[in-house]
Design an enzyme around this catalytic site. Structure first.
Site, PDB file in Angstrom:
ATOM      1  N   PRO A 251       0.851  -1.106   0.101  1.00  0.00           N
ATOM      2  CA  PRO A 251      -0.123  -0.093   0.094  1.00  0.00           C
ATOM      3  C   PRO A 251       0.859   1.261   0.003  1.00  0.00           C
ATOM      4  O   PRO A 251       1.975   1.206   0.659  1.00  0.00           O
ATOM      5  CB  PRO A 251      -0.955   0.111   1.438  1.00  0.00           C
ATOM      6  N   VAL A 252       0.451   2.379  -0.732  1.00  0.00           N
ATOM      7  CA  VAL A 252       1.265   3.481  -0.936  1.00  0.00           C
ATOM      8  C   VAL A 252       0.962   4.477   0.389  1.00  0.00           C
ATOM      9  O   VAL A 252       0.067   4.274   0.927  1.00  0.00           O
ATOM     10  CB  VAL A 252       1.119   4.270  -1.940  1.00  0.00           C
TER      11      VAL A 252
ATOM     12  N   ALA B  33      10.627   0.463  -3.004  1.00  0.00           N
ATOM     13  CA  ALA B  33      10.613  -0.786  -3.813  1.00  0.00           C
ATOM     14  C   ALA B  33      10.344  -0.681  -5.019  1.00  0.00           C
ATOM     15  O   ALA B  33      10.751  -1.273  -5.778  1.00  0.00           O
ATOM     16  CB  ALA B  33       9.455  -1.557  -2.919  1.00  0.00           C
TER      17      ALA B  33
ATOM     18  N   ASP C 189      15.274   3.243   4.242  1.00  0.00           N
ATOM     19  CA  ASP C 189      14.299   2.575   3.235  1.00  0.00           C
ATOM     20  C   ASP C 189      14.791   1.742   2.250  1.00  0.00           C
ATOM     21  O   ASP C 189      14.697   0.597   2.055  1.00  0.00           O
ATOM     22  CB  ASP C 189      13.213   3.354   2.977  1.00  0.00           C
TER      23      ASP C 189
ATOM     24  N   GLY D  28       3.842   3.660   5.007  1.00  0.00           N
ATOM     25  CA  GLY D  28       4.880   3.550   6.176  1.00  0.00           C
ATOM     26  C   GLY D  28       5.751   2.103   5.529  1.00  0.00           C
ATOM     27  O   GLY D  28       6.750   1.646   6.541  1.00  0.00           O
TER      28      GLY D  28
ATOM     29  N   GLY E  40       7.627   1.356   2.810  1.00  0.00           N
ATOM     30  CA  GLY E  40       8.469   1.577   1.794  1.00  0.00           C
ATOM     31  C   GLY E  40       8.145   1.376   0.320  1.00  0.00           C
ATOM     32  O   GLY E  40       9.007   0.996  -0.367  1.00  0.00           O
ATOM     33  N   SER E  41       7.026   1.639  -0.132  1.00  0.00           N
ATOM     34  CA  SER E  41       6.327   1.447  -1.323  1.00  0.00           C
ATOM     35  C   SER E  41       7.244   2.140  -2.440  1.00  0.00           C
ATOM     36  O   SER E  41       7.452   1.467  -3.557  1.00  0.00           O
ATOM     37  CB  SER E  41       5.064   1.877  -1.405  1.00  0.00           C
TER      38      SER E  41
HETATM   39  C1  MEV Z   1      10.516   6.388   6.938  1.00  0.00           C
HETATM   40  O1  MEV Z   1      10.184   5.014   6.793  1.00  0.00           O
HETATM   41  C2  MEV Z   1      11.517   6.462   8.045  1.00  0.00           C
HETATM   42  C3  MEV Z   1      11.712   7.675   8.721  1.00  0.00           C
HETATM   43  O2  MEV Z   1      12.824   7.635   9.633  1.00  0.00           O
HETATM   44  C4  MEV Z   1      12.284   8.568   7.476  1.00  0.00           C
HETATM   45  C5  MEV Z   1      13.511   8.131   7.072  1.00  0.00           C
HETATM   46  O3  MEV Z   1      14.496   7.590   7.870  1.00  0.00           O
HETATM   47  O4  MEV Z   1      14.180   8.862   5.844  1.00  0.00           O
HETATM   48  C6  MEV Z   1      10.393   8.534   9.143  1.00  0.00           C
END
Ligand code: MEV
Length: 316
Positions: A98-99, A108, A149, A102, A104-105
């Site tokens: 899912p976009v 990826a 990510d 959180g 990492g879409s």
């Molecule tokens: C995003 O998946 C993680 C954050 O810490 C941002 C980053 O590390 O670039 C919120």
């Protein structure tokens, strides 16, 4: 003939946001949730499609006029890396990730696309080079990304990550059972990262204390992953969630899912990624997992999936 490249989703076990400021974080790939790039070489200039749309997303002939489009940027950077000025073929992007959740879409999709573009150019791109290119594109998505990510998604390994330091891959002493639950609320990592930055500028000492507190939890979890007991990581995750709440990057929906999973027997839980929406992760064991999943659905999760990270010795 159609060929395929892909890249996995990721979760951050501990340490998001603080990792942007040089503190450590731990992230794991979710190998069974992936973005795919199906590709075919042809006689016509490259076009990139989504499996869900009739018109191309990006065309090679327009590549320089859409500089801020992350897909166009990934194609252009990969073509430059491969030193080719002409690409002919079709790539279809599809993703189970899912976009804006959180997981990492964006990273990826970029990684799968970069591998497919290199293949169309007749080359194989190393993970190290691909990681650097995906990081450049992450800057378009997120502004000031730490690089965690792209690293976990490209190498597809659990990592102990410190910005600017060599990548440390991790092994675990016993299986890590995670339940990942989606609030269904899309949220911008860029906005969440900008919020933390503004807070750090407005109130440096208390905000830095929160970030340092998160870094300390990551350092405590690191040896537990290697030698156990794994369950103890649960309370570190819950504490991490509380610090993220105080930083202002949680939400009612995330807090409700964290509370529901703990009430159902999870060892601990937290938001994962930028926050303000997206997913939580709950640490559990095989026996408790079904009740944690059921409780998360009852508490309003829009999608629940389970992931188990096995020690290398079992994976091999
Ligand atoms: C995003 O998946 C993680 C954050 O810490 C941002 C980053 O590390 O670039 C919120």
């Amino acid at each position: 003939m159609t060929s395929q490249h892909s890249a996995p989703a990721k979760v951050i076990l501990l340490g998001e946001h603080a990792v942007v400021y040089g503190l450590p974080a731990i992230a794991l790939p979710l190998s069974h949730v992936r973005a795919y790039a199906d590709y075919q070489i042809s006689e016509s200039p490259l076009k990139v499609w989504a499996d869900t749309r009739p018109d191309p997303l990006v065309q090679w002939t327009h590549i320089t006029s859409c500089a801020s489009n992350p897909l166009a940027a990934m194609i252009r950077l990969t073509a430059e890396h491969c030193a080719v000025s002409d690409l002919k073929g079709d790539i279809v992007i599809r993703s189970d990730i899912p976009v804006a959740s959180g997981l990492g879409s964006g990273a990826a999709v970029s990684a799968a696309l970069g591998r497919a573009v290199a293949a169309i150019a007749g080359q194989r791109i190393s993970d190290c080079d691909l990681n650097a290119l995906v990081y450049e594109v992450e800057k378009l998505h997120h502004g000031t990304p730490s690089g965690i990510d792209n690293t976990v998604v490209v190498y597809e390994k659990p990592v102990y990550f410190v910005k600017g330091k060599p990548i440390q891959s991790l092994d675990v002493s016993s299986p890590i059972h995670l339940v990942v639950a989606d609030t269904g609320v899309a949220a911008s990592t860029r906005d969440a990262v900008a919020h933390v930055r503004a807070q750090l500028e407005a109130q440096p000492p208390p905000t830095q204390d929160l970030l340092d507190g998160i870094g300390a939890l990551v350092r405590q979890a690191h040896p537990l992953l290697k030698s156990g007991p794994i369950e103890r990581i649960g309370s570190l995750m819950t504490r991490n969630h509380e610090l993220l709440q105080t930083l202002g990057v949680s939400s009612r929906a995330l807090d409700d899912l964290v509370a529901a999973s703990i009430a159902a027997g999870a060892y601990g839980a937290k938001l994962s990624g930028g926050g303000r929406g997206g997913n939580i992760i709950a640490l559990t064991n095989e026996r408790r997992r079904p009740s944690v999943e059921a409780e998360l659905i009852r508490a309003g999760a829009k999608r629940v999936l389970s992931s188990t990270l096995l020690p290398k010795a079992i994976r091999a």
